[in-house]
Design an enzyme around this catalytic site. Structure first.
Site, PDB file in Angstrom:
ATOM      1  N   PRO A  87       0.822  -1.217   0.000  1.00 40.24           N
ATOM      2  CA  PRO A  87       0.000   0.000   0.000  1.00 40.24           C
ATOM      3  C   PRO A  87       0.850   1.260   0.000  1.00 40.24           C
ATOM      4  O   PRO A  87       1.783   1.398   0.788  1.00 40.24           O
ATOM      5  CB  PRO A  87      -0.799  -0.123   1.299  1.00 40.24           C
ATOM      6  CG  PRO A  87      -0.847  -1.591   1.570  1.00 40.24           C
ATOM      7  CD  PRO A  87       0.464  -2.132   1.083  1.00 40.24           C
ATOM      8  N   CYS A  88       0.534   2.187  -0.876  1.00 39.63           N
ATOM      9  CA  CYS A  88       1.311   3.409  -1.022  1.00 39.63           C
ATOM     10  C   CYS A  88       1.265   4.276   0.232  1.00 39.63           C
ATOM     11  O   CYS A  88       2.244   4.908   0.590  1.00 39.63           O
ATOM     12  CB  CYS A  88       0.799   4.205  -2.220  1.00 39.63           C
ATOM     13  SG  CYS A  88       1.634   5.780  -2.493  1.00 39.63           S
ATOM     14  N   GLN A  89       0.113   4.294   0.907  1.00 40.83           N
ATOM     15  CA  GLN A  89      -0.052   5.179   2.053  1.00 40.83           C
ATOM     16  C   GLN A  89       0.994   4.916   3.125  1.00 40.83           C
ATOM     17  O   GLN A  89       1.374   5.814   3.875  1.00 40.83           O
ATOM     18  CB  GLN A  89      -1.448   5.001   2.651  1.00 40.83           C
ATOM     19  CG  GLN A  89      -2.566   5.505   1.763  1.00 40.83           C
ATOM     20  CD  GLN A  89      -2.951   4.495   0.693  1.00 40.83           C
ATOM     21  OE1 GLN A  89      -2.280   3.488   0.507  1.00 40.83           O
ATOM     22  NE2 GLN A  89      -4.015   4.786  -0.023  1.00 40.83           N
ATOM     23  N   TYR A 103       4.033   4.587   2.924  1.00 34.24           N
ATOM     24  CA  TYR A 103       5.315   5.256   2.727  1.00 34.24           C
ATOM     25  C   TYR A 103       5.428   6.535   3.533  1.00 34.24           C
ATOM     26  O   TYR A 103       6.526   6.985   3.845  1.00 34.24           O
ATOM     27  CB  TYR A 103       5.531   5.565   1.244  1.00 34.24           C
ATOM     28  CG  TYR A 103       6.911   6.119   0.980  1.00 34.24           C
ATOM     29  CD1 TYR A 103       8.010   5.285   0.996  1.00 34.24           C
ATOM     30  CD2 TYR A 103       7.114   7.473   0.774  1.00 34.24           C
ATOM     31  CE1 TYR A 103       9.281   5.781   0.782  1.00 34.24           C
ATOM     32  CE2 TYR A 103       8.383   7.981   0.565  1.00 34.24           C
ATOM     33  CZ  TYR A 103       9.461   7.129   0.562  1.00 34.24           C
ATOM     34  OH  TYR A 103      10.714   7.624   0.371  1.00 34.24           O
TER      35      TYR A 103
END
Length: 499
Positions: A110-112, A114
């Protein structure tokens, strides 16, 4: 030929040279969109890590259904990648030493997550000997990299949303490519729209592929098989996403191929859905609220000739359509909106839906008054609330959208697990949103793919998935790279002793 004892990369290549199938570990696997594509391209799905209990069981039901009960349950077990080490997974599943168990790692962290890394570049954080312990809840990319370090795969696939290219001032995918380069891989990434690759959906996603440098080969992205001009909104989104990508100096980014106007047009919604049984129970007063399961098969309507896409969805190897009929062909109960769905033009969004609802309300008031009934102001307001959706027109312009039969679908998102107004069926006679199976068709899941749970979790799993047809095209490119490496070794006259 002479025998040479090599490192783990060479040993894995030797196994493939002797006829072994490439073995896949799918991280953040969801219900198995990437797994399905890789399986179709000749890979073997040996393990998956997925924290959601329902999605993990869906994955096992489709890729490990022939196992004995105990073995099946081990695969169906939900796993938290932040709490489980790679060697624990191989031990649980009986796959042997962790660095020998897998040839390919795939997945989309999931990008979040990062955001937890902060301002430091990912490669700087990843260099820390206990990088994943910095914040194991959030730095899921670090966990992905940790699994790469532990399993030493020959090849890698990472998938994510376009925002990953411009997230909090970071090009996260570019930084992942840098880390993988430091670990000995040749990495490339690209922003690809799946409509150019035979999926009936305009879905922009970033894909990174990498192969170990010891393979002596590179990785190439698939050429477009279809061509179209994307709507203006997609071009704007792509421009923002690519803002931090240095197209000239970086070396990792590859511009996606978009084909040419002489190529076939994209697969349309009509081609994807037109052969499926119509649903009219809601118009006949036979549909009620509540969770719906998928235990009622629906016969396919007779049709002399099927579009190529529909044939593939019915005849996907190992996932052929059930003989007794279609499963998962269920919809949400939305009694207020059927008349709006019917009257909306194809391609219309929420502002038009709202105008349509107001017009229907006005017509209803006039009809009542023409019949001699006196309609009070309070009654008009009650009818308005009953007939017109309450969402502000300016706040949710894209909340509703009616499919165009002659065009691909817009992007399916996990939000369809909550409502499905973003994908209203193009057939006005049916006056409804798309079914679970139709969502699966737009995402390129074959008709024989089984979803665990009830309707809402199934929608969510589908919306979260990577389209299997897109995954298959990427997997084919990885297979080409592996085959090229094997051919190179054989031509060199070297056989590596695989231990």
């Amino acid at each position: 030929m002479r025998q040479v004892k090599g490192n783990i990369i060479a040993q894995k290549l030797a196994r493939l040279m002797s006829g072994g199938q490439p073995r896949v570990l799918d991280l953040f696997a969801g219900c198995g969109g990437i797994s399905l594509g890789f399986q179709a391209a000749g890979f073997r799905i040996d393990a998956a890590v997925e924290i959601d209990e329902i999605a993990a069981r869906t994955h096992a039901m489709n890729f490990h259904k022939g196992l004995a009960s105990d073995a099946f349950e081990r695969h169906a077990k939900p796993r938290d990648i932040t709490a489980m080490e790679p060697e624990e997974i191989t031990a649980e599943l009986g796959l042997g030493p962790v660095d020998e168990a897998f040839d390919v790692i795939v997945g989309g962290p999931p990008c979040q997550a990062y955001a937890r890394v902060g301002r430091a570049k990912l490669r700087d954080v990843a260099d820390h000997p206990s990088a994943f312990k910095v914040d194991p809840r959030g730095n899921l990319y670090l966990r992905y990299i940790h699994y790469v370090k532990a399993t030493k795969p020959l090849a890698i696939l990472v998938e994510n949303v376009p925002d990953v290219l411009n997230y909090g001032g970071h090009n996260v995918m570019g930084e992942i490519a840098e880390v993988l380069t430091d670990l000995g891989y040749v990495a490339r990434y690209s922003l690809i729209n799946t409509a150019f690759h035979g999926v009936p959906q305009m879905r922009d996603r970033v894909f990174l592929m990498a192969v170990h440098k010891d393979l002596g080969t590179s990785i190439e992205f698939p050429k477009a098989s279809r061509h179209m001009t994307l709507p203006p909104g997609y071009n704007g989104t792509r421009s923002v996403a690519l803002k931090l990508v240095d197209l000239f100096a970086e070396g990792h980014f590859v511009e996606a191929d978009h084909g040419n106007p002489d190529m076939d047009a994209p697969v349309t919604c009509e081609e994807a859905l037109g052969d499926l049984p119509p649903i009219t129970l809601h118009l006949e007063g036979k549909l009620r609220r509540g969770a719906r399961r998928f235990d009622q098969p629906v016969p396919y309507p007779s049709r002399k000739k099927l579009p190529e896409y529909a044939r593939r969805m019915r005849n996907w190897r190992d996932f052929e359509a059930p003989e007794d009929g279609l499963r998962d062909h269920v919809i949400r109960y939305l009694p207020r909106d059927a008349a709006i769905f019917r009257e909306m033009p194809n391609g219309a969004e929420y502002p038009i839906a709202h105008v349509t609802a107001v017009r229907l309300w006005e017509q209803h008031i006039r009809s009542l008054e023409k019949s001699g009934k006196r309609v009070s102001g309070a009654e008009k307001q009650r009818l308005y609330r009953a007939m017109v959706p309450p969402y502000p027109v300016g706040s949710f312009p894209n909340r509703w959208w009616k499919l165009r039969p002659d065009f691909p679908s817009r992007t399916l998102l996990a939000h369809i697990g909550k409502d499905t107004y973003s994908h209203i069926h193009y057939d006005s006679k049916q006056a409804r949103v798309i079914s679970v199976r139709e969502a699966a068709r737009l995402q390129s899941f074959p008709d024989g793919f089984v979803f665990c749970g009830t309707m809402n979790p199934a929608y969510r799993q589908i919306g979260n998935a990577v389209p299997p047809l897109m995954a298959e095209r990427l997997a084919a490119q990885i297979k080409i790279a592996l085959d090229r490496a094997i051919s190179g070794r054989m031509l060199a006259g070297t056989v590596v002793a695989a231990e």
